[in-house]
Design a protein around this motif. Structure first.
Motif, short mmCIF file in Angstrom:
data_model
loop_
_atom_site.label_atom_id
_atom_site.label_comp_id
_atom_site.label_asym_id
_atom_site.label_seq_id
_atom_site.Cartn_x
_atom_site.Cartn_y
_atom_site.Cartn_z
N UNK A 1 2.26 41.05 28.55
CA UNK A 1 1.79 40.25 29.37
C UNK A 1 1.15 39.30 29.22
N UNK A 2 1.60 39.05 27.80
CA UNK A 2 1.00 37.60 26.59
C UNK A 2 2.60 37.16 26.55
N UNK A 3 3.55 37.65 26.81
CA UNK A 3 4.53 37.34 26.90
C UNK A 3 5.05 37.15 25.04
N UNK A 4 3.93 37.49 23.81
CA UNK A 4 4.71 37.57 22.30
C UNK A 4 6.06 37.37 22.13
N UNK A 5 6.65 39.19 22.10
CA UNK A 5 7.79 39.93 21.84
C UNK A 5 9.20 38.85 22.10
N UNK A 6 9.48 38.58 21.26
CA UNK A 6 10.93 38.07 20.91
C UNK A 6 11.13 36.90 22.50
N UNK A 7 9.62 36.10 23.22
CA UNK A 7 10.53 35.11 24.30
C UNK A 7 10.64 34.05 23.64
N UNK A 8 12.12 34.55 25.61
CA UNK A 8 12.90 33.27 25.67
C UNK A 8 14.61 33.95 24.72
#
Length: 457
Positions: A446-453
């Motif tokens: 949910x925090x979007x930290x894993x390999x964003x983009x």
């Protein structure tokens, strides 16, 4: 996302063992990107070399707490930009987690950490009379964790499938630091949703793989090899249909004319450089007549030259010619490697289309790959430092990918999406598909930290 501060990096250093967090600029630069040279990349603020699952858990809890992006990385051998650094993020390297934890010859499985080099696992399995089937071209330096992240394939996919078909179980650290175990050591397991399959090929966007249980298979009974040259691409395509019917091959590879010329110049081995295409076929099931049936299929399709061998040294020499295709093309200039998979009947049209695209853009396009399952690797080659040629090469590569879609295929068969194919994948799968993928991503991260983009944008 908030920009990480020196204090946050210092906090992580205090939570991990000494030397785990690296901030030297030269080291950071070396972890900036994978082998895909054109996708955007940013040097990370730090590189964390984890050596235990507990350390990985600590890193992800810290990253979630501070909203700091984390890019998981194996050997950096990927070809889609999936391991490229992102703005304000760190790279989490798994290369130090390189132990084989178990190998059971009776139940035919191995338990390995993600940093184990693929070829080392293959050699260890062979020493026990077994085989780890996935066979990516980068096997000598890629790692099992990276193979799982991209669902890597290779020369033997035709018979044995991609990495997913050899993964029995996973240990994965989720974005919040929890440790999830999936699958096990049995060949069959249908309890619940197929979360195991969900994580294989997820490119580090859903969790970080810290342990892999892989399926091993009996070693080949015997290997027989065939090489056949053709004056027309269409004839090679017809031959493949016969080969797949007659021989149950473990490998069926094609090299087109530009590839043949490059390979022969790079490592002379007597290849027919006047041919339009060359087929390389192997069988490994002990059926001594299978390779001869394949040979007849090639002759009936119009092959100008056919040779078969059951000699191990000759087979290795012929296979090596195919394995060195990318190295040979790299010796001729800068390269941009594509990864297009189309229906078998469309491969001749793909190869011919690639050559037309190359001619139109004034660049060389060499096409080689796994014709037995339709997964080809058109490679655009141009002169180092030629900015105009680089621009033309980029346009050519994009046209090649769209040609694959037009022929009923996919923009990636085994290299993954990463950054390089992100926009093209969106064209292929459409908005509903992307919405579902993003919903899964948000549920697990949910925090979007894993390999964003990467991949999903």
């Amino acid at each position: 996302m908030t920009v990480p501060t020196t204090a946050a990096i210092d906090e992580l250093s205090e939570e991990l063992s000494p030397g785990s967090v690296l901030t030297d600029p030269e080291i950071l630069a070396s972890y900036e990107r994978d082998r895909e040279l054109w996708a955007s990349a940013v040097a990370p603020l730090a590189v964390v070399r984890a050596s235990t699952v507990e350390q990985v858990s600590t890193v992800l809890r810290w990253a979630t707490r501070h909203s700091i992006p984390v890019v998981p990385r194996g050997a950096g051998s990927g070809l889609a930009g999936a391991a490229n650094g992102v703005e304000g993020g760190i790279v989490l390297s798994l290369e130090a987690m390189d132990q084989v934890l178990a190998l059971d010859p009776t139940d035919q499985y191995a338990v390995v950490q993600p940093g184990v080099v693929t070829a080392e696992l293959k050699r260890l399995a062979a020493a026990h009379g077994l085989r780890y089937a996935p066979d990516p071209g980068s096997a000598e330096f890629c790692t099992i964790g990276g193979n799982v992240a991209t669902n890597a394939g290779g020369l033997c996919c035709l018979k044995y499938g991609v990495t997913r078909d050899s993964v029995l179980g996973l240990e994965v650290v989720l974005a919040d630091g929890r440790i999830l175990r999936l699958g096990g050591r049995t060949v069959k397991d249908v309890a619940g949703l197929d979360l195991l399959g969900l994580f294989v090929g997820s490119e580090g966007m859903l969790g970080v793989v810290t342990e892999v249980t892989v399926r091993l298979r009996p070693a080949p009974r015997s290997v027989a090899t065939l090489v056949a040259s053709f004056d027309e691409l269409a004839a090679a395509g017809r031959a493949v249909a016969g080969v797949l019917t007659e021989g149950r091959p473990s490998m069926c590879e094609l090299m087109d004319a530009p590839t043949l010329r490059a390979v022969e110049e790079y490592r002379p081995s007597g290849l027919d450089t006047d041919a339009a295409a060359l087929l390389l076929v192997q069988t490994d099931d002990g059926d001594v007549e299978a390779i001869e049936r394949c040979a007849r299929a090639c002759e009936e399709a119009g092959a100008g030259f056919v040779m078969t061998t059951q000699d191990e040294a000759e087979s290795e020499l012929l296979t090596m010619a195919r394995r060195t295709a990318l190295d040979a093309l790299e010796a001729q200039g800068q390269w941009l490697l594509d990864d297009v998979c189309v229906p078998l009947s469309a491969v001749p049209d793909l190869v011919a289309g690639c050559q037309e695209i190359g001619t139109r853009h004034g660049v060389t396009v060499a096409c080689f790959g796994h014709i037995g399952d339709g997964n080809m690797h058109p490679t655009v080659v141009f002169d180092h430092g030629d900015i105009a040629a680089e621009s033309r090469a980029r346009r050519a590569a994009e046209e090649i990918a769209r040609l694959g879609l037009h022929l009923g295929g996919t923009v990636t068969g085994e290299h993954g999406v990463g950054l390089a194919k992100r926009d093209l994948m969106a064209e292929q799968v459409g908005p509903v598909h992307l919405d579902v993928q993003r919903a899964v991503k948000e549920a697990l991260d949910p925090a979007g930290i894993l390999n964003p983009g990467k991949s999903l944008g």
